[in-house]
Design an enzyme around this catalytic site. Structure first.
Site, mmCIF file in Angstrom:
data_model
loop_
_atom_site.group_PDB
_atom_site.id
_atom_site.type_symbol
_atom_site.label_atom_id
_atom_site.label_comp_id
_atom_site.label_asym_id
_atom_site.label_seq_id
_atom_site.Cartn_x
_atom_site.Cartn_y
_atom_site.Cartn_z
ATOM 1 N N LYS A 20 53.905 46.829 82.075
ATOM 2 C CA LYS A 20 55.490 46.025 82.065
ATOM 3 C C LYS A 20 56.147 46.841 82.858
ATOM 4 C CE LYS A 20 56.659 48.468 78.520
ATOM 5 N NZ LYS A 20 54.855 49.105 77.927
ATOM 6 N N ARG A 134 46.499 55.945 85.163
ATOM 7 C CA ARG A 134 47.185 55.843 85.807
ATOM 8 C C ARG A 134 47.637 56.817 86.880
ATOM 9 N NH1 ARG A 134 52.093 53.501 82.484
ATOM 10 N NH2 ARG A 134 52.040 55.362 81.069
ATOM 11 N N ARG A 167 51.333 61.345 84.345
ATOM 12 C CA ARG A 167 52.575 62.297 83.835
ATOM 13 C C ARG A 167 51.446 62.910 82.300
ATOM 14 N NH1 ARG A 167 55.270 56.407 81.723
ATOM 15 N NH2 ARG A 167 55.118 57.332 80.045
ATOM 16 N N ARG A 179 51.777 56.978 71.020
ATOM 17 C CA ARG A 179 52.579 56.150 71.509
ATOM 18 C C ARG A 179 52.022 54.716 70.648
ATOM 19 N NH1 ARG A 179 51.430 58.124 77.336
ATOM 20 N NH2 ARG A 179 52.456 56.598 77.930
HETATM 21 P P1 ADP Z 1 53.519 50.093 81.110
HETATM 22 O O1 ADP Z 1 54.744 49.657 81.959
HETATM 23 O O2 ADP Z 1 53.235 48.955 80.364
HETATM 24 O O3 ADP Z 1 52.990 50.973 80.707
HETATM 25 P P2 ADP Z 1 52.302 49.995 83.762
HETATM 26 O O4 ADP Z 1 53.126 49.288 84.616
HETATM 27 O O5 ADP Z 1 52.496 51.617 84.113
HETATM 28 O O6 ADP Z 1 52.320 49.882 82.428
HETATM 29 O O7 ADP Z 1 50.527 49.920 84.136
HETATM 30 C C1 ADP Z 1 49.551 50.613 82.919
HETATM 31 C C2 ADP Z 1 48.159 50.768 84.410
HETATM 32 O O8 ADP Z 1 47.801 49.721 84.278
HETATM 33 C C3 ADP Z 1 48.422 51.716 85.884
HETATM 34 O O9 ADP Z 1 48.317 52.664 86.357
HETATM 35 C C4 ADP Z 1 48.897 49.799 86.372
HETATM 36 O O10 ADP Z 1 48.026 50.425 87.662
HETATM 37 C C5 ADP Z 1 47.539 49.601 85.781
HETATM 38 N N1 ADP Z 1 47.386 47.995 85.702
HETATM 39 C C6 ADP Z 1 48.737 47.350 85.350
HETATM 40 N N2 ADP Z 1 48.934 45.723 85.542
HETATM 41 C C7 ADP Z 1 47.168 45.440 85.771
HETATM 42 C C8 ADP Z 1 45.489 44.457 85.395
HETATM 43 N N3 ADP Z 1 47.049 43.507 86.163
HETATM 44 N N4 ADP Z 1 45.122 44.700 86.247
HETATM 45 C C9 ADP Z 1 44.314 46.276 86.014
HETATM 46 N N5 ADP Z 1 45.840 47.532 86.119
HETATM 47 C C10 ADP Z 1 46.472 47.115 86.229
HETATM 48 P P1 AMP Z 2 57.432 54.675 78.056
HETATM 49 O O1 AMP Z 2 57.529 55.378 80.000
HETATM 50 O O2 AMP Z 2 57.943 53.850 78.105
HETATM 51 O O3 AMP Z 2 56.094 55.945 77.735
HETATM 52 O O4 AMP Z 2 58.030 55.729 77.413
HETATM 53 C C1 AMP Z 2 58.851 56.895 77.382
HETATM 54 C C2 AMP Z 2 58.920 57.769 76.785
HETATM 55 O O5 AMP Z 2 60.239 58.235 76.778
HETATM 56 C C3 AMP Z 2 58.412 56.943 74.774
HETATM 57 O O6 AMP Z 2 57.420 57.971 74.133
HETATM 58 C C4 AMP Z 2 59.597 57.504 74.697
HETATM 59 O O7 AMP Z 2 59.554 59.011 74.087
HETATM 60 C C5 AMP Z 2 60.284 57.647 75.351
HETATM 61 N N1 AMP Z 2 60.949 55.650 75.169
HETATM 62 C C6 AMP Z 2 61.461 55.489 76.221
HETATM 63 N N2 AMP Z 2 61.499 53.958 75.926
HETATM 64 C C7 AMP Z 2 62.409 54.178 74.634
HETATM 65 C C8 AMP Z 2 63.047 53.620 73.731
HETATM 66 N N3 AMP Z 2 63.817 52.350 73.907
HETATM 67 N N4 AMP Z 2 63.673 53.845 72.591
HETATM 68 C C9 AMP Z 2 63.334 55.156 71.906
HETATM 69 N N5 AMP Z 2 62.091 56.518 73.131
HETATM 70 C C10 AMP Z 2 61.701 55.977 73.812
#
Ligand code: ADP
Ligand code: AMP
Length: 226
Positions: A20, A134, A167, A179
């Site tokens: 995302k 990541r 992270r 999660r």
């Molecule tokens: P989210 O925001 O849904 O948690 P991220 O955008 O942070 O996901 O992506 C998670 C990990 O996967 C990151 O390390 C990113 O670089 C990698 N990634 C994202 N899209 C792809 C893809 N299409 N193929 C391979 N790796 C990806």
């Molecule tokens: P994320 O970066 O989206 O994985 O979010 C990291 C953490 O932030 C989550 O595990 C939650 O603790 C908090 N968080 C993010 N978005 C929300 C949301 N829409 N509602 C409640 N908690 C959230």
């Protein structure tokens, strides 16, 4: 490239690690509206030790959702900013049905509505691979992957030169599983809610970053015509 002046609220759904954030950053450049990622907003507050950050800390450490009132108020405040007047790409929000309803009410108040919801689908096995590799920029929050999407120089952000870090919740496998479990329980009904309203497009997230992006852009442009 901008893509017209239509006011758009685009929602990105997908489990943690589905891509995302990666896609939101590409879409914000394409559509010229900001990415609003609730996780990034909470991490920013945590880093700056604000009251909001202190409140969110324990929930985030456990991989649980921060209470809805707090989250909804934070989103309302962010979407009221001048740079979000033409819309936003919402990443990580809404995460449950109560938040989805709060968002509908908020947008209706401003004469707007959700224009498109995208569900990026990725298998659990692949999610674990992505989350453990990541890396995130401390300054601009851009995301990389040590194998799938490495920066040009190890440990340094391509976009802004900031330091890359892992992270805490990505280091802890128990927190990752928690999660993903919460995601299945609370967020899948939200995806269904948008599917029933005819606003949802499901995209195969196990393609290259560029191919996933092309499918999302096509879905958003297609929804403009309807
Ligand atoms: P989210 O925001 O849904 O948690 P991220 O955008 O942070 O996901 O992506 C998670 C990990 O996967 C990151 O390390 C990113 O670089 C990698 N990634 C994202 N899209 C792809 C893809 N299409 N193929 C391979 N790796 C990806
Ligand atoms: P994320 O970066 O989206 O994985 O979010 C990291 C953490 O932030 C989550 O595990 C939650 O603790 C908090 N968080 C993010 N978005 C929300 C949301 N829409 N509602 C409640 N908690 C959230």
């Amino acid at each position: 490239m901008g893509a017209g002046n239509k006011r758009r609220y685009i929602l990105l759904f997908g489990a943690q690690g589905s891509g995302k954030g990666t896609q939101a950053r590409l879409l914000q450049d394409y559509f010229d509206i900001p990415q609003v990622a609730t996780g990034d907003l909470f991490r920013y507050n945590l880093k700056n030790q604000t009251e909001l950050g202190k409140l969110a800390k324990s929930y985030m450490e456990r991989g649980e959702l921060v209470p809805d009132e707090v989250t909804n108020a934070m989103v309302r405040e962010r979407l009221s900013q001048p740079d979000a007047q033409e819309g936003a790409i919402l990443d990580g929000y809404p995460r449950n049905l109560a938040q989805a309803q709060a968002l509908d009410e908020m947008l209706a108040e401003w004469g707007g509505e959700v224009t498109q919801a995208i569900y990026i689908e990725v298998s659990e096995e692949e999610l674990l691979r992505r989350l453990t590799g990541r890396r995130v920029c401390r300054e601009c929050q851009a995301t990389y992957h040590v194998v799938f999407n490495p920066p040009k120089q190890e440990g340094v952000c391509d976009r802004c030169g900031g330091e890359l870090y892992q992270r805490d919740d990505d280091k802890d496998e128990a927190a990752i599983r928690r999660r993903l479990e919460i995601y299945m329980k609370e967020t899948l009904p939200v995806i269904e809610y948008y599917r029933q309203r005819g606003l949802l497009t499901t995209v195969n997230g196990e393609q290259s970053i560029g191919d996933v992006n092309r499918e999302i852009v096509a879905a958003v442009l297609n929804s403009d015509e309807q």
